[in-house]
Design an enzyme around this catalytic site. Structure first.
Site, short mmCIF file in Angstrom:
data_model
loop_
_atom_site.label_atom_id
_atom_site.label_comp_id
_atom_site.label_asym_id
_atom_site.label_seq_id
_atom_site.Cartn_x
_atom_site.Cartn_y
_atom_site.Cartn_z
N SER A 86 0.84 -1.19 0.00
CA SER A 86 0.00 0.00 0.00
C SER A 86 0.89 1.26 0.00
O SER A 86 1.69 1.43 -0.92
CB SER A 86 -0.96 -0.05 1.20
OG SER A 86 -2.03 0.85 1.04
N MET A 87 0.80 2.12 0.99
CA MET A 87 1.69 3.26 1.04
C MET A 87 3.15 2.81 0.99
O MET A 87 4.03 3.49 0.44
CB MET A 87 1.46 4.09 2.31
CG MET A 87 2.34 5.34 2.39
SD MET A 87 2.21 6.24 3.96
CE MET A 87 3.46 5.39 4.93
#
Length: 256
Positions: A96-97
């Site tokens: 994700s991030m």
């Protein structure tokens, strides 16, 4: 080689140190996540692979430090901490991030003329060039927590603990602010192969979004689709770890 008293103390966690391993895996957590998320990966791959997990400021044992609300600044700091570990081949894995973080840290290695990483695994995140306007970081506390629960990254039972919620909310909000304000530099590419991993039911990353990572490498690209949502890493952990084992089994050690 490394002085673990300085490098481990802030940014890097080695849950199962493997000093004799020929290669290292560096793991970058998701928004609101911490290094401990990758404890099972470390346990599964050690001692064949030396696994490092990045710990961002503002959470767990770094809770007293201010959060960093900018991906560029966060990547700069992580890069500086990881240079000391580049004496053997580094593979990056970000979820994700963390996928954006892994990409930006890799760009900083390239900028300095360093041949790391040898491979990037980008998990659960659309390609850096695929932009969407999102504003989770501007929402109220309850809405941010609801977003986390909807993605499956937070056990709803933990959110009943008000003290715990107060502890984790600042880092979650800061991370969302950082990644939602992130803009990829046009034409940014890596010279290492990229493998994009995605869940077939991820509400935030479509298969096409994940396939768009191909535009960010001048080397090989592979897309691997797993059954599951945004946190397919949890439900399909055995398959993901097997993909990592395959990578390390087929990637020859390089001298640095």
């Amino acid at each position: 080689m490394t002085d673990s008293s300085t490098t481990d103390s802030l940014w890097c966690r080695r849950f199962h140190p493997a000093d004799d391993a020929p290669a290292r895996l560096v793991c970058f957590p998701h928004a609101g996540g911490s290094a401990s998320y990758f404890l099972p990966v470390s346990a599964a791959l050690s001692p064949a692979v030396d696994v490092l997990a990045v710990q961002y400021p503002g959470r767990q044992d770094r809770r007293a430090e201010p959060c960093i609300e900018d991906i560029g600044t966060l990547a700069d700091e992580a890069f500086r901490a990881l240079v000391a570990w580049a004496d053997r081949p580094l593979t990056f894995f970000g979820h994700s991030m963390g996928a954006i973080m892994a990409f930006e840290v890799a760009r900083r290695f390239a900028r300095e003329g360093m041949d790391a990483p040898v491979h990037l695994f980008a998990s659960g995140r659309r390609a850096p060039s695929v932009h969407r306007d999102e504003n989770v970081h501007q929402r109220g506390d309850d809405e941010i927590l609801a977003e986390m629960v909807s993605l499956g990254g937070t056990d709803a039972r933990l959110l009943a603990d008000e003290e715990l919620v107060r502890m984790v909310l600042p880092s979650i909000r800061a991370d969302y602010k950082a990644v939602e304000r992130y803009r990829c530099e046009p034409g940014a590419v890596l010279s290492c192969p990229v493998t994009a991993l995605t869940g077939d039911a991820d509400p935030r990353t479509s298969i096409e979004d994940a396939r768009a990572w191909a535009a960010h490498t001048t080397a090989g690209f592979e897309l691997r689709v797993f059954e599951g949502g945004h946190f397919f890493l949890t439900s399909r952990a055995t398959e993901v770890i097997e993909a990592l084992r395959e990578h390390f089994a087929t990637t020859p050690a390089q001298s640095h």
